[in-house]
Design an enzyme around this catalytic site. Structure first.
Site, PDB file in Angstrom:
ATOM      1  CD1 TRP A  32      -3.239   0.898   0.668  1.00 23.23           C
ATOM      2  CD2 TRP A  32      -1.441   2.238   2.462  1.00 23.23           C
ATOM      3  NE1 TRP A  32      -3.566   2.323   1.026  1.00 23.23           N
ATOM      4  CE2 TRP A  32      -2.728   3.077   2.271  1.00 23.23           C
ATOM      5  CE3 TRP A  32      -0.267   2.802   2.324  1.00 23.23           C
ATOM      6  CZ2 TRP A  32      -3.103   4.488   2.469  1.00 23.23           C
ATOM      7  CZ3 TRP A  32      -0.488   3.998   3.030  1.00 23.23           C
ATOM      8  CH2 TRP A  32      -1.716   5.043   3.351  1.00 23.23           C
ATOM      9  CB  SER A  98       3.772  -3.920   3.062  1.00 25.37           C
ATOM     10  OG  SER A  98       3.010  -2.550   4.481  1.00 25.37           O
ATOM     11  CG  MET A  99      -1.250  -4.315   1.506  1.00 25.94           C
ATOM     12  SD  MET A  99      -3.210  -3.095   1.540  1.00 25.94           S
ATOM     13  CE  MET A  99      -4.078  -4.329   2.474  1.00 25.94           C
ATOM     14  CG  ASP A 227       9.105  -1.110   7.920  1.00 28.92           C
ATOM     15  OD1 ASP A 227       9.157  -0.165   8.123  1.00 28.92           O
ATOM     16  OD2 ASP A 227       9.242  -1.763   7.773  1.00 28.92           O
ATOM     17  CG  HIS A 256       7.794  -0.235   5.157  1.00 30.30           C
ATOM     18  ND1 HIS A 256       7.796  -1.591   5.646  1.00 30.30           N
ATOM     19  CD2 HIS A 256       6.815  -0.345   3.609  1.00 30.30           C
ATOM     20  CE1 HIS A 256       6.229  -1.729   5.193  1.00 30.30           C
ATOM     21  NE2 HIS A 256       5.263  -0.895   3.749  1.00 30.30           N
TER      22      HIS A 256
END
Length: 276
Positions: A32, A98-99, A227, A256
């Protein structure tokens, strides 16, 4: 352009994908608020190493269609299932960034592992982002509320600044260019406003801890210890403690967006895992 339609969705959802190479299929699920384009530094390497690489745009992002809803993880996992079934993929490796880690875990929960050989969680939100009494290292609710407020009041303004934290830009100007930040902004701002907010709520609010038991295939977990977007203690560390068969790799100093800043290190780890 290639699209797959999720015919089981409440509204028609057309998912855009790119499909390159031959061999064992590796499906890349982006983070995202970007699109499949964020995998630029991984796609070529995966194909070059003898694998079939499929990268797609989550509903509401990139070139995929933007239904009004839903955008919860079960809906998102149903899109992934449609790709796997339509292309009749077997022995797949799911790679969630990530998501995107949420789609991986919810897919395993809802559809099982018959077609899945391995999974990888890269800078993943798994298992829980939000700070709670039993998750003290998570992101405070006030900070999460601030993201939603900013997306509702000035989405593009928020997104313009978001990538700086995504890459720890001030510390990594030798690894990520201003042009990369500009590119990410273009990709992110093009996404559906509603999808951007609704998927943010999904990754903020979903607690995957009860579902970790469903991750019962070999799993790679990669996280950067710097991160600032998804802190390692609430994500990678907990995932490694909760998933039985895993290989846990921490990239020192990585933010990240390590798929860009530390692409060579990530690619080496990922290809090694694919070939195990």
């Amino acid at each position: 352009m290639p699209f797959i339609t999720n015919t089981n969705a409440k509204e028609q959802v057309d998912i855009f994908y790119e499909d390159y190479g031959e061999g064992q299929p590796v499906i890349l699920i982006h983070g995202w608020p970007l699109s499949h384009k964020s995998w630029e530094q991984q796609v070529w390497k995966i194909v070059e190493e003898g694998f079939r690489c499929i990268a797609y745009d989550r509903r509401g992002f990139g070139t995929s269609s933007s239904p009004w809803g839903p955008y919860d993880y079960s809906a998102l996992a149903s899109d992934l299932n449609s790709i796997i079934k339509e292309l009749d993929l077997k022995d797949c490796v799911l790679v969630g960034f990530s998501m995107g880690g949420g789609e991986v875990v919810r897919y395993l929960t809802n559809f099982g592992t018959d077609r899945i050989a391995k999974v990888a969680l890269i800078s993943s939100i798994i298992p829980l982002v939000k700070k709670k009494d039993d998750n003290p290292d998570g992101v405070p609710q006030d900070a999460l509320n601030g993201i939603i407020d900013n997306l509702q009041s000035d989405r593009v303004g928020f997104l313009k600044e978001f990538s700086k934290g995504f890459y720890n830009f001030e510390d990594n100007k030798d690894k990520v260019s201003q042009a990369q930040l500009d590119y990410d902004f273009i990709v992110a701002s093009f996404a559906s406003p509603r999808a951007t907010i609704e998927t943010a709520l999904a990754w903020m609010d979903t607690d995957f801890r009860p579902e970790l038991k469903n991750v019962n295939v070999p799993t790679l977990i990669v996280h950067g210890d710097a991160d600032q977007t998804v802190p390692i203690k609430t994500s990678g560390k907990q995932a490694a403690e909760g998933i039985t068969d895993n290989r846990y790799e921490v990239i020192e100093g990585a933010p990240h967006g390590l798929n860009v800043t530390h692409a060579d290190e990530l690619n080496e780890i990922l290809i090694s895992f694919l070939k195990e």
